[in-house]
Structure formats: structure tokens, C-alpha cells
Design a protein around this motif. Structure first.
Motif, PDB file in Angstrom:
ATOM      1  N   GLN A  47     -15.005  -9.039 -42.866  1.00 10.40           N
ATOM      2  CA  GLN A  47     -16.508  -9.550 -43.536  1.00 10.40           C
ATOM      3  C   GLN A  47     -17.064  -8.198 -43.152  1.00 10.40           C
ATOM      4  N   ARG A  48     -16.561  -7.435 -41.933  1.00 12.82           N
ATOM      5  CA  ARG A  48     -16.890  -5.539 -42.583  1.00 12.82           C
ATOM      6  C   ARG A  48     -16.389  -4.728 -44.051  1.00 12.82           C
ATOM      7  N   PHE A  49     -15.767  -5.165 -44.366  1.00  8.72           N
ATOM      8  CA  PHE A  49     -14.968  -4.076 -45.207  1.00  8.72           C
ATOM      9  C   PHE A  49     -14.456  -5.271 -46.164  1.00  8.72           C
ATOM     10  N   ARG A  50     -15.076  -6.242 -46.653  1.00  4.62           N
ATOM     11  CA  ARG A  50     -15.011  -6.730 -47.408  1.00  4.62           C
ATOM     12  C   ARG A  50     -13.332  -6.901 -48.049  1.00  4.62           C
ATOM     13  N   VAL A  51     -12.203  -6.927 -47.385  1.00  2.00           N
ATOM     14  CA  VAL A  51     -10.889  -7.760 -47.863  1.00  2.00           C
ATOM     15  C   VAL A  51     -10.297  -8.409 -47.469  1.00  2.00           C
ATOM     16  N   ARG A  52      -9.476  -8.903 -48.019  1.00  2.00           N
ATOM     17  CA  ARG A  52      -8.449 -10.326 -47.997  1.00  2.00           C
ATOM     18  C   ARG A  52      -7.700  -9.942 -46.593  1.00  2.00           C
ATOM     19  N   GLY A  53      -7.461 -10.789 -45.414  1.00  2.00           N
ATOM     20  CA  GLY A  53      -6.422 -10.591 -44.319  1.00  2.00           C
ATOM     21  C   GLY A  53      -5.707 -11.776 -44.317  1.00  2.00           C
ATOM     22  N   TYR A  54      -4.518 -10.959 -42.866  1.00  2.00           N
ATOM     23  CA  TYR A  54      -3.368 -12.021 -42.782  1.00  2.00           C
ATOM     24  C   TYR A  54      -3.122 -11.663 -41.979  1.00  2.00           C
ATOM     25  N   THR A  55      -2.830 -13.420 -40.856  1.00  2.00           N
ATOM     26  CA  THR A  55      -2.217 -12.637 -39.629  1.00  2.00           C
ATOM     27  C   THR A  55      -0.537 -12.482 -39.429  1.00  2.00           C
ATOM     28  N   ASP A  56      -0.381 -12.976 -40.367  1.00  2.00           N
ATOM     29  CA  ASP A  56       1.628 -12.693 -40.734  1.00  2.00           C
ATOM     30  C   ASP A  56       1.528 -11.385 -42.222  1.00  2.00           C
ATOM     31  N   TYR A  57       1.698 -10.503 -41.937  1.00  2.00           N
ATOM     32  CA  TYR A  57       1.710  -9.049 -42.580  1.00  2.00           C
ATOM     33  C   TYR A  57       2.861  -8.773 -43.811  1.00  2.00           C
ATOM     34  N   ARG A  58       3.530 -10.195 -43.526  1.00  2.51           N
ATOM     35  CA  ARG A  58       4.737 -10.155 -44.221  1.00  2.51           C
ATOM     36  C   ARG A  58       4.159 -10.367 -45.968  1.00  2.51           C
ATOM     37  N   GLU A  59       3.226 -11.706 -45.181  1.00  3.18           N
ATOM     38  CA  GLU A  59       2.748 -12.970 -46.361  1.00  3.18           C
ATOM     39  C   GLU A  59       0.831 -11.904 -46.857  1.00  3.18           C
ATOM     40  N   LEU A  60       0.641 -10.601 -46.679  1.00  2.00           N
ATOM     41  CA  LEU A  60       0.212  -9.471 -46.811  1.00  2.00           C
ATOM     42  C   LEU A  60       0.857  -9.017 -48.442  1.00  2.00           C
ATOM     43  N   LEU A  61       2.120  -8.388 -47.461  1.00  2.42           N
ATOM     44  CA  LEU A  61       3.213  -7.606 -48.826  1.00  2.42           C
ATOM     45  C   LEU A  61       3.580  -8.501 -49.896  1.00  2.42           C
ATOM     46  N   GLU A  62       3.696  -9.889 -50.058  1.00  2.00           N
ATOM     47  CA  GLU A  62       4.122 -10.331 -50.521  1.00  2.00           C
ATOM     48  C   GLU A  62       2.742 -11.158 -51.857  1.00  2.00           C
ATOM     49  N   ARG A  63       1.669 -10.711 -50.940  1.00  2.47           N
ATOM     50  CA  ARG A  63       0.809 -11.305 -52.378  1.00  2.47           C
ATOM     51  C   ARG A  63      -0.055 -10.106 -53.036  1.00  2.47           C
ATOM     52  N   GLU A  64      -0.043  -9.160 -51.866  1.00  3.93           N
ATOM     53  CA  GLU A  64      -0.750  -8.174 -52.384  1.00  3.93           C
ATOM     54  C   GLU A  64      -0.271  -7.306 -53.809  1.00  3.93           C
ATOM     55  N   GLN A  65      -0.578  -6.508 -54.719  1.00  2.70           N
ATOM     56  CA  GLN A  65      -0.433  -5.274 -55.156  1.00  2.70           C
ATOM     57  C   GLN A  65      -0.822  -4.185 -54.512  1.00  2.70           C
ATOM     58  N   LEU A  66       0.098  -3.134 -53.834  1.00  4.77           N
ATOM     59  CA  LEU A  66      -0.261  -1.845 -53.188  1.00  4.77           C
ATOM     60  C   LEU A  66       0.610  -1.330 -53.442  1.00  4.77           C
ATOM     61  N   ASP A  67      -0.877  -0.073 -53.403  1.00  2.40           N
ATOM     62  CA  ASP A  67      -0.105   1.398 -53.696  1.00  2.40           C
ATOM     63  C   ASP A  67       0.813   2.386 -52.349  1.00  2.40           C
ATOM     64  N   LEU A  68      -0.202   1.874 -51.631  1.00  2.00           N
ATOM     65  CA  LEU A  68      -0.402   2.861 -50.248  1.00  2.00           C
ATOM     66  C   LEU A  68      -0.211   1.439 -48.579  1.00  2.00           C
ATOM     67  N   VAL A  69       0.203   1.575 -48.204  1.00  2.00           N
ATOM     68  CA  VAL A  69      -0.066   1.127 -47.019  1.00  2.00           C
ATOM     69  C   VAL A  69       0.032   1.766 -45.352  1.00  2.00           C
ATOM     70  N   SER A  70      -1.280   1.902 -44.027  1.00  2.00           N
ATOM     71  CA  SER A  70      -0.809   2.193 -43.219  1.00  2.00           C
ATOM     72  C   SER A  70      -0.279   1.029 -42.246  1.00  2.00           C
ATOM     73  N   VAL A  71       0.727   1.615 -41.226  1.00  2.00           N
ATOM     74  CA  VAL A  71       0.988   1.187 -40.426  1.00  2.00           C
ATOM     75  C   VAL A  71       1.233   1.644 -38.570  1.00  2.00           C
ATOM     76  N   VAL A  72       0.085   0.194 -38.232  1.00  2.00           N
ATOM     77  CA  VAL A  72      -0.667   0.663 -37.306  1.00  2.00           C
ATOM     78  C   VAL A  72      -0.237  -0.346 -35.991  1.00  2.00           C
ATOM     79  N   VAL A  73       0.784  -0.422 -35.874  1.00  2.00           N
ATOM     80  CA  VAL A  73       0.998  -1.555 -35.012  1.00  2.00           C
ATOM     81  C   VAL A  73       2.022  -0.748 -33.178  1.00  2.00           C
ATOM     82  N   PRO A  74       2.104  -1.521 -32.038  1.00  2.00           N
ATOM     83  CA  PRO A  74       3.069  -1.029 -31.742  1.00  2.00           C
ATOM     84  C   PRO A  74       3.819  -0.012 -31.847  1.00  2.00           C
TER      85      PRO A  74
END
Length: 361
Positions: A47-74
Motif C-alpha cells: 500500500q505504501r509503495f504501490r508495488v506487488r508483494g510476495y511472502t515467498d521471494y522465489r515466487e517474486l523471482l519467477e513472476r517479475e522481470q527485474l533488472d536489480l534486487v536488494s537482498v536484506v534478509v538475516p
């Protein structure tokens, strides 16, 4: 107009939220998706950034066409997530440390080379304007011969940090900056560590390091202080620089008997006395924004990495050696009787040799 790069965020904790904010403010980057294991966090950021959201990052990688990603996990999740982003062909910035272990970090570097995908690490202090100006001054010989670098990074205990201690979480910042400023590698170290409040890891570090170029490094780092201090000092033949990471101030305290241009042997005989105090002009900027702008520029043109993953691996390796030294009360030497160094140091030594040859040529 340049192509708008499509960015995503994996891991939406406190630091991840800052990545999302900066991406959303950049003119040449569009934040299109975020992933986090907490559904409430995902819903809020969608809601804040008007983006699509996922609880599984692997689904994000499968569905989105990306140029870059920040990984900020533990930290313990860095290896698995970055393996997946690299295999998906997405330029990746992973927050420091590069991985939970040196072996994992080395595997990530090998995978980045194998896939040809850009990998960089979020050593954010490289992008602090005060450090950038300091690096330029040192490279131009403003201090002459450098004797010692001391870093003080203290503050309250961060309850959000559960998986690592103060050495891996904080000292990696300072180890990377010390390597960056000295253009040298650690060859000997001794550490004292303590655990006072943390239930599983050390929260106190006092350490001494010797670099290959004979510079002495000192670390004073803890999660036990009520006030937050982030300060670096560099002492050399012509005086002392003091950089404040928080205020981005840089000050030179001159040695009045060794002004710029004085040759080292003469200065050694003259001694030290108080001279001028010079505050340098620093164009202040949020380091994270500078870091992500550099990352986006590298992703756009295919590199080089703003922070080499090999440098991040070196910082992690020395951090783990500090923990080992503190645990066993031993002084550790990187170079054996045959001149061989700890394995993660070898690429850095070759890189420095290449830089020196290039400078001579």
C-alpha cells in the motif's frame, strides 16, 4: 531518456524499508515488488509503495522481470537467497556481510562469475562522503606515511540482531574501510571479546591488527554504550584525520613540524607538535542513496561492482578470525613460514599487485 530499471526488495525489515524508500525516490529506478515472510509487512508496504508483494521471494523471482534486487534478509539466509537471485540472472546487492561463512561467500562469488551476473555487497560506509574525501586525501599523500587507523563504533544493543555478534555485524564495516583506506591486507591480529548482554554472541570487541604495509589498526566496538559513536581516526607523519560517520565531518589536525611536502626521514627527526586544525568541505549525502545509485549505474552498464564481493569476503574472513582469536586468546598470523597467506587474502593480494603494476605503467 535512459531505461527505467525495475527493482525489487527481498527482506523488509528496518534496513530493507530504507532500501524501498530510496528506490522509490530514484528517477531512473522503479520499485516494482517486495518480498517478506511477514504477510502484514507485505500488505503494509504494498500500500505504501504501490508495488506487488510476495511472502515467498522465489515466487517474486519467477513472476517479475527485474533488472536489480536488494537482498536484506538475516545473515544466515544470505547464501540461499543470493544463489537464487544470481541463478535468476538479476543483478544483486546483498547487505553485508556477504554470507554467514567464508565458504558460503566464496561460493557466491564463484556463482556470480559462472553466471556472469553482477554481485555487490552493501558495505555502506564506502559511500559516506567523509570517507570518500578522506580516501582522496590519503591517496594524494596528505598524511605522508600512515602509522595507525583507529575505529570506534559503539552504541546501545540492537534487539533486532539475533543471528550474529558485534564482530560480524559491526566490525565488518570497519575492516572493509581499513582495507579500503590502506590498500593493504591484515597479516596479524589479536582480539579480546566479551558477552555481557547478548544471549548467544559477543557484544564487545577490542582488537589490534597489523597490515602488510606496517599500518596498525585498532578496533573499539560494542553494543554496550548508551551513546552512539561512529568515528575513525588516521594518524600519520603529517598529522591526524578524524572522520565522523554520523555527522559526515572530516577534520585534519596537522603536525606543525611535518608540513605537506616534508620528506619522511627529515620529519622523523623533527618530531611532532600541534599545528592547524582544518575542517574539510564535505558535500553531505545519504550513504544508502549513494550506494544504491552506484548499484543501479553498475547494473545498467554491466559492472564493475561498486564494492567487489572479494573485498566483502575479506572483511568477513578477518571478522571471523577476530572471533577465533578472542575465543582462544591467541594472536593469529595470516602469513606462514613459506609466505602463503589465508586463502581469502590471496585474491586481494593479487588485486593490489595488479593495481600497483597499473599505476607504474
Amino acid at each position: 531518456m535512459a531505461k527505467i530499471l525495475r527493482a525489487a526488495l527481498i527482506g523488509a525489515g528496518i534496513m530493507g524499508l530504507n532500501h524501498a524508500r530510496v528506490y522509490s525516490e530514484m528517477d531512473d529506478v522503479e520499485l516494482v515488488a517486495i518480498a517478506d515472510v511477514d504477510p502484514k509487512t507485505v500488505a503494509r508496504l504494498m500500500q505504501r509503495f504501490r508495488v506487488r508483494g510476495y511472502t515467498d521471494y522465489r515466487e517474486l523471482l519467477e513472476r517479475e522481470q527485474l533488472d536489480l534486487v536488494s537482498v536484506v534478509v538475516p545473515t544466515e539466509q544470505h547464501y540461499a537467497v543470493v544463489c537464487d537471485t544470481l541463478r535468476a540472472g538479476v543483478a544483486t546487492l546483498v547487505e553485508k556481510p556477504i554470507a554467514a561463512t567464508v565458504a558460503q561467500g566464496a561460493e557466491l562469488i564463484a556463482l556470480a562469475h559462472e553466471t556472469g551476473v553482477l554481485l555487490t555487497v552493501g558495505h555502506i560506509e564506502r559511500f559516506n562522503p567523509a570517507i570518500i574525501v578522506l580516501k582522496g586525501q590519503l591517496d594524494h599523500g596528505a598524511l605522508g606515511r600512515v602509522y595507525q587507523i583507529t575505529s570506534r563504533r559503539i552504541g546501545p544493543f540492537p534487539s533486532r540482531i539475533k543471528d550474529v555478534g558485534v564482530v560480524v555485524d559491526l566490525a565488518t564495516h570497519d575492516l572493509d574501510i581499513m582495507h579500503y583506506l590502506t590498500d593493504s591486507i591484515v597479516v596479524k591480529l589479536h582480539a579480546e571479546i566479551g558477552r555481557r548482554l547478548h544471549t548467544a554472541h559477543e557484544d564487545l570487541l577490542a582488537a589490534v591488527l597489523r597490515f602488510e604495509n606496517d599500518v596498525i589498526g585498532m578496533l573499539d566496538i560494542n553494543w554496550l554504550s548508551p551513546n552512539k559513536v561512529r568515528e575513525l581516526s588516521v594518524i600519520g607523519e603529517r598529522g591526524m584525520f578524524v572522520a565522523n560517520y554520523i555527522t559526515q565531518d572530516l577534520t585534519l589536525y596537522e603536525n606543525d613540524l611535518a608540513p605537506y611536502g616534508t620528506e619522511w626521514p627529515q620529519a622523523a627527526l623533527m618530531g611532532v607538535t600541534e599545528g592547524r586544525m582544518i575542517r574539510f568541505k564535505v558535500n553531505k549525502k545519504e550513504p544508502l542513496r549513494a550506494e544504491l545509485e552506484a548499484f543501479a549505474a553498475a547494473a545498467r552498464c554491466g559492472g564493475p561492482a561498486p564494492v567487489r564481493p572479494e573485498d566483502a569476503l575479506l572483511a568477513l574472513m578477518v571478522a571471523q578470525k577476530l572471533v577465533e582469536s578472542g575465543a582462544y586468546g591467541e594472536t593469529l598470523c595470516a602469513v606462514d613460514d613459506h609466505g602463503e597467506v589465508w586463502e581469502p587474502l590471496q585474491p586481494r593480494r593479487r588485486h593490489l599487485a595488479e593495481l600497483e603494476v597499473g599505476a607504474i605503467a
